[in-house]
Design an enzyme around this catalytic site. Structure first.
Site, PDB file in Angstrom:
ATOM      1  N   ASP A 147      -6.672  25.756  24.779  1.00 44.28           N
ATOM      2  CA  ASP A 147      -7.912  25.726  24.345  1.00 44.28           C
ATOM      3  C   ASP A 147      -8.234  26.923  23.309  1.00 44.28           C
ATOM      4  O   ASP A 147      -8.718  27.031  22.345  1.00 44.28           O
ATOM      5  CB  ASP A 147      -8.961  25.294  24.955  1.00 44.28           C
ATOM      6  N   CYS A 162      -4.616  23.484  32.825  1.00 46.19           N
ATOM      7  CA  CYS A 162      -5.793  23.792  31.830  1.00 46.19           C
ATOM      8  C   CYS A 162      -6.703  22.559  31.480  1.00 46.19           C
ATOM      9  O   CYS A 162      -6.654  21.624  32.231  1.00 46.19           O
ATOM     10  CB  CYS A 162      -5.125  24.370  30.760  1.00 46.19           C
ATOM     11  N   ASP A 163      -7.590  22.872  30.366  1.00 45.09           N
ATOM     12  CA  ASP A 163      -8.881  22.338  30.304  1.00 45.09           C
ATOM     13  C   ASP A 163      -8.772  20.628  30.411  1.00 45.09           C
ATOM     14  O   ASP A 163      -9.298  20.169  31.006  1.00 45.09           O
ATOM     15  CB  ASP A 163      -9.668  22.357  29.098  1.00 45.09           C
ATOM     16  N   SER A 213     -17.218  25.852  25.151  1.00 48.95           N
ATOM     17  CA  SER A 213     -16.122  26.502  26.102  1.00 48.95           C
ATOM     18  C   SER A 213     -16.775  26.847  27.170  1.00 48.95           C
ATOM     19  O   SER A 213     -18.030  27.421  27.176  1.00 48.95           O
ATOM     20  CB  SER A 213     -15.164  27.621  25.283  1.00 48.95           C
TER      21      SER A 213
END
Length: 552
Positions: free
Chosen positions: A78, A119-120, A468
């Protein structure tokens, strides 16, 4: 075992011959087949070392008597996708990850699964797949990155985005910026603050789908690899006990995750992801429940960007087990909920303790009496909007100001960097929702520019996109219904007054109802930004952010 449909009996001789073609022995074929879904690649810092983590997982499976079979799934960084068209693809990648794992697990009749992630969107995508497939499963992450050091102080990725605003304001030189970029991300791991990746890895522990330490053991420590081996062993143990994700992912588990979420001030993206995972698990979860949990949960941690600490400090303090142990003192953790560790959450936290009280405060002396995330409703967001209230400056908790309307992230960023935003303004960035974006881009670039220029304490930003976990300030996202669906945010005009009341859980557009009716009568949806490929299909199928932005 489930894999017998692919390997047992004379009719499956062709299948066994193919398994032998990859080097398996008859003994390995007769053991439980464990799929290892690994998101390793060479572009994402959080994933660059997952080949080694995957190797450790496979060692654990072998130690426990299983046969590991590894395959890969995609992973988007991201941070690298911020501020350009790449961010359109980030949230939609979550659905591709879940779907691709479903395909591999069903086509090859795995008996159990271990998910290697970091991760995200990868963590929730894998949890969605686990809930959907309902095979014995364990999640293990690659761990957080250490904080970097810049000019003698700890720093992380969000500082780099904020430094861009400082350069634009001419309070930082480009030479200093270059020195910073060499320092703030020192190596492998998910970025060092309580951003979406680390938030979801921590909440996976609270959900009971990962072993203790999953969210906080730094990526560079040997404990990360020992944890991965234990995850492989735990997957075989879950298979032997027939412990399945839907046994773990109960209403109590999601309540635990939300409670830990509020206590730590996690990323607002957790709201989207927990709702999507709950839907796959068949558990009812709505935005009103999130406010109820937030109101009854004190915030015990202020992890960067909401405070001075990083994930390594949370690990030193005792990790997620210690946070849950502290919360259990007020009976707001369901200790009877199950964990893939082999017992209950109560068993997990029994021997946990808080080592650093500066990082994990006592439940009787919290940083804030309420949780770090709030869901706002009102005339601008009838179906809800989400704000990381724990990262909002006190001066902006209640605010009213004129709307400055932008039809895209890029136009808003340009206005910020050009110095066209004034104290008190409420930036409205629309047509960035799940459908209108498409893909619900994160607004890290504008929030970081505001912070870098010293505007985050005097300006608000409201969007049908999302933020974010690096973001801080009065950043209100997930406004639903989104502009592309004709929500009120589509009808905002320049200089309309918007009132924000975070303690009161409200965000309102102060425009008379008759005028709103006139605007609605003349409103027409925008032409789609992207009309071909995966994102065009995604835009036609995706639900509202208030429902987790899942595919219908």
């Amino acid at each position: 075992m489930r894999s017998d449909v692919m390997k047992k009996g004379y009719k499956r001789a062709p299948h066994r011959s193919l398994l032998k073609a990859i080097g398996l022995t008859s003994e390995q074929i007769s053991a439980p087949l464990v799929g290892v879904a690994n998101s390793w690649n060479e572009i994402v810092p959080g994933h660059i070392h997952l080949d080694k983590v995957g190797r450790a997982v496979k060692d654990g499976i072998l130690l426990a008597g299983g046969t590991p079979l590894e395959f890969n799934v995609i992973a988007v960084c991201d941070g690298m996708a911020q501020g350009h068209d790449g961010m359109h693809y980030s949230l939609p990648s979550r659905e591709l990850i879940a779907d691709s794992i479903e395909v591999m697990a069903q086509a090859h009749a795995f008996d159990a699964l271990v998910f290697v992630t970091n991760c995200d969107k990868i963590v929730p995508g894998m949890l969605m797949a686990a809930a959907r497939l309902n095979l014995p499963s364990v999640i293990v992450s690659g761990g957080p990155m250490l904080a970097g050091i810049y000019e003698g102080s700890e720093a992380g990725l969000q500082h780099m985005f904020e430094y861009v605003g400082a350069v634009a304001k001419k309070t930082m030189s480009e030479e200093s910026l270059r020195h910073a970029e060499d320092s703030v991300c020192p190596g492998s791991g998910s970025c060092s603050g309580m951003f979406t990746a680390n938030s979801m890895n921590c909440l996976t522990e609270a959900l009971g789908m990962a072993l203790p330490g999953n969210g906080t053991i730094p990526s560079v420590e040997s404990g990360r690899y020992r944890l991965a081996k234990h995850a492989g062993i735990a997957a075989i143990d879950a298979w032997k006990r027939n412990l399945r994700p839907r046994d773990v992912l109960t209403s109590a588990a999601f309540k635990n995750a939300l409670t830990v979420d509020m206590a730590m001030g996690c990323s607002t993206n957790t709201v989207l992801h927990l709702m999507a995972i709950a839907k796959e698990a068949g558990v009812a979860l709505d935005l009103a429940e999130i406010n109820h949990v937030s109101d009854s949960t004190p915030q015990l941690c202020t992890i960067n960007p909401g405070g001075p600490h990083f994930l390594q400090h949370l690990h030193e303090a005792g990790g997620i087990s210690a946070v849950m142990k502290e919360l259990s003192g007020r009976d707001i953790i369901a200790l009877e909920a199950l964990s893939v560790s082999g017992g209950t959450i109560g068993d997990v936290v029994h021997d946990a303790s808080v080592v650093r009280r500066d990082v994990i405060r006592s439940i009787d002396a919290p940083y804030r009496p309420n949780g770090g995330i709030s869901v706002l409703f009102g005339s601008l967001a009838p179906e809800g909007a989400v704000v990381k209230s724990g990262a909002v400056h006190e001066s902006m908790l209640i605010h009213k100001g004129p709307a400055r309307v932008f039809e895209s992230e890029e136009s808003a960023v340009q206005a910020i960097l050009d110095g066209r935003i004034r104290e008190g303004d409420v930036l409205v960035v629309r047509n960035e929702g799940p459908r209108g974006g498409p893909g619900m881009r994160e607004m890290l670039t504008p929030t970081s520019a505001l912070a870098g220029m010293g505007l985050d304490k005097i300006v608000a930003l409201v969007t049908d996109g999302r933020f974010s976990g690096c973001s801080r300030g009065a950043a209100i996202g997930h406004v639903s219904p989104e502009a592309a669906m004709g929500g009120p945010i589509a009808l905002v005009h320049e200089n309309d007054l918007i009132r924000i009341d975070i303690p009161g859980k409200r965000v309102d557009l102060e425009v008379e109802s008759g005028e709103m009716a006139r605007r609605r009568a003349s409103w027409r949806p925008r032409k789609p930004r992207i009309s071909s490929g995966y994102l065009a299909r995604y835009a036609k199928m995706v639900s509202s952010a208030s429902e987790g932005a899942v595919l219908n």
